[in-house]
Write a protein that holds these residues in place. Structure first.
Motif, mmCIF file in Angstrom:
data_model
loop_
_atom_site.group_PDB
_atom_site.id
_atom_site.type_symbol
_atom_site.label_atom_id
_atom_site.label_comp_id
_atom_site.label_asym_id
_atom_site.label_seq_id
_atom_site.Cartn_x
_atom_site.Cartn_y
_atom_site.Cartn_z
ATOM 1 N N PRO A 3 -59.157 84.373 25.528
ATOM 2 C CA PRO A 3 -58.790 84.380 26.944
ATOM 3 C C PRO A 3 -57.613 85.312 27.255
ATOM 4 O O PRO A 3 -57.598 85.970 28.293
ATOM 5 N N ALA A 4 -56.634 85.374 26.364
ATOM 6 C CA ALA A 4 -55.477 86.247 26.598
ATOM 7 C C ALA A 4 -55.897 87.709 26.664
ATOM 8 O O ALA A 4 -55.409 88.465 27.505
ATOM 9 N N THR A 5 -56.798 88.099 25.796
ATOM 10 C CA THR A 5 -57.291 89.478 25.791
ATOM 11 C C THR A 5 -58.070 89.763 27.069
ATOM 12 O O THR A 5 -57.882 90.799 27.707
ATOM 13 N N ALA A 6 -58.927 88.845 27.455
ATOM 14 C CA ALA A 6 -59.718 89.021 28.669
ATOM 15 C C ALA A 6 -58.809 89.098 29.894
ATOM 16 O O ALA A 6 -59.002 89.948 30.766
ATOM 17 N N ALA A 7 -57.799 88.228 29.962
ATOM 18 C CA ALA A 7 -56.877 88.235 31.094
ATOM 19 C C ALA A 7 -56.123 89.562 31.164
ATOM 20 O O ALA A 7 -55.963 90.137 32.239
ATOM 21 N N GLN A 8 -55.699 90.048 30.014
ATOM 22 C CA GLN A 8 -54.987 91.324 29.977
ATOM 23 C C GLN A 8 -55.885 92.452 30.478
ATOM 24 O O GLN A 8 -55.475 93.270 31.292
ATOM 25 N N LYS A 9 -57.122 92.480 30.013
ATOM 26 C CA LYS A 9 -58.059 93.525 30.436
ATOM 27 C C LYS A 9 -58.427 93.402 31.910
ATOM 28 O O LYS A 9 -58.726 94.395 32.553
ATOM 29 N N LEU A 10 -58.400 92.193 32.435
ATOM 30 C CA LEU A 10 -58.702 91.968 33.848
ATOM 31 C C LEU A 10 -57.467 92.178 34.733
ATOM 32 O O LEU A 10 -57.578 92.206 35.954
ATOM 33 N N GLY A 11 -56.295 92.298 34.113
ATOM 34 C CA GLY A 11 -55.064 92.524 34.864
ATOM 35 C C GLY A 11 -54.555 91.299 35.585
ATOM 36 O O GLY A 11 -53.979 91.402 36.668
ATOM 37 N N VAL A 12 -54.750 90.117 34.979
ATOM 38 C CA VAL A 12 -54.279 88.877 35.601
ATOM 39 C C VAL A 12 -53.368 88.111 34.634
ATOM 40 O O VAL A 12 -53.417 88.306 33.422
ATOM 41 N N LEU A 14 -52.499 85.067 32.605
ATOM 42 C CA LEU A 14 -53.316 84.018 31.993
ATOM 43 C C LEU A 14 -52.972 82.602 32.467
ATOM 44 O O LEU A 14 -53.884 81.849 32.814
ATOM 45 N N PRO A 15 -51.689 82.182 32.504
ATOM 46 C CA PRO A 15 -51.407 80.815 32.941
ATOM 47 C C PRO A 15 -51.844 80.506 34.372
ATOM 48 O O PRO A 15 -51.951 79.341 34.748
ATOM 49 N N ALA A 16 -52.111 81.526 35.184
ATOM 50 C CA ALA A 16 -52.550 81.292 36.562
ATOM 51 C C ALA A 16 -54.069 81.188 36.677
ATOM 52 O O ALA A 16 -54.584 80.844 37.740
ATOM 53 N N THR A 17 -54.786 81.442 35.592
ATOM 54 C CA THR A 17 -56.246 81.373 35.616
ATOM 55 C C THR A 17 -56.705 79.911 35.511
ATOM 56 O O THR A 17 -55.942 79.048 35.077
ATOM 57 N N PRO A 18 -57.946 79.633 35.887
ATOM 58 C CA PRO A 18 -58.456 78.257 35.759
ATOM 59 C C PRO A 18 -58.443 77.766 34.311
ATOM 60 O O PRO A 18 -58.566 78.560 33.373
ATOM 61 N N ARG A 19 -58.294 76.489 34.150
ATOM 62 C CA ARG A 19 -58.208 75.866 32.818
ATOM 63 C C ARG A 19 -59.414 76.233 31.950
ATOM 64 O O ARG A 19 -59.272 76.514 30.772
ATOM 65 N N GLU A 20 -60.631 76.259 32.551
ATOM 66 C CA GLU A 20 -61.835 76.579 31.762
ATOM 67 C C GLU A 20 -61.738 77.980 31.162
ATOM 68 O O GLU A 20 -62.209 78.225 30.061
ATOM 69 N N GLN A 22 -58.901 79.576 30.432
ATOM 70 C CA GLN A 22 -57.837 79.563 29.430
ATOM 71 C C GLN A 22 -58.262 78.920 28.115
ATOM 72 O O GLN A 22 -57.787 79.309 27.052
ATOM 73 N N GLU A 23 -59.139 77.950 28.180
ATOM 74 C CA GLU A 23 -59.482 77.173 26.988
ATOM 75 C C GLU A 23 -60.725 77.669 26.267
ATOM 76 O O GLU A 23 -60.966 77.292 25.133
ATOM 77 N N GLY A 24 -61.524 78.493 26.914
ATOM 78 C CA GLY A 24 -62.756 78.958 26.284
ATOM 79 C C GLY A 24 -62.600 80.355 25.727
ATOM 80 O O GLY A 24 -61.522 80.938 25.727
ATOM 81 N N SER A 25 -63.696 80.876 25.242
ATOM 82 C CA SER A 25 -63.702 82.276 24.841
ATOM 83 C C SER A 25 -64.611 83.005 25.830
ATOM 84 O O SER A 25 -65.432 82.398 26.513
#
Length: 117
Positions: A3-12, A14-20, A22-25
């Motif tokens: 999730p951290a990699t995806a958030a970085q690539k999406l430019g968001v 991570l702690p502000a993203t939905p729990r699902e 953050q917890e999944g791949s």
């Protein structure tokens, strides 16, 4: 991907993203779909923040190091970034000039390398 990699690539941020999220791949297909058809939470995060440091730095036209030197370690919202741009503090003016000078020097060196190549 994580999730951290995806958030970085999406430019968001991570702690502000939905729990699902953050917890999944995130599979490559899911990631591609997020880019093609972003869900509302992703649209809202990109528009309003909070934004990760690299996005804040880009919007303020300073380096990540410049943000750190100014003590700006927390993510900022679009509204907070707009307030800084509207009434820039001294540190922001100084860091913008420093960043612009670094970019000019990088361009000069790149042109020089291209001329000698």
């Amino acid at each position: 991907m994580k999730p951290a990699t995806a958030a970085q690539k999406l430019g968001v941020y991570l702690p502000a993203t939905p729990r699902e999220f953050q917890e999944g791949s995130v599979s490559r297909e899911e990631f591609d779909e997020l880019q093609r058809n972003p869900p509302q939470w992703l649209v809202d995060l990109r528009r309003n923040g909070p934004h990760p440091r690299d996005v804040v730095a880009a919007r303020l036209r300073v380096s990540n190091s410049g943000l750190a030197r100014a003590g700006m370690t927390e993510p900022l919202t679009t509204e907070q970034i707009a307030a800084l741009i509207a009434d820039p503090p001294e540190w922001l003016e100084r860091e913008r000039e420093s960043y612009a000078e670094v970019r000019r020097e990088e361009r000069r060196l790149k042109e020089r390398r291209e001329e000698t190549a």
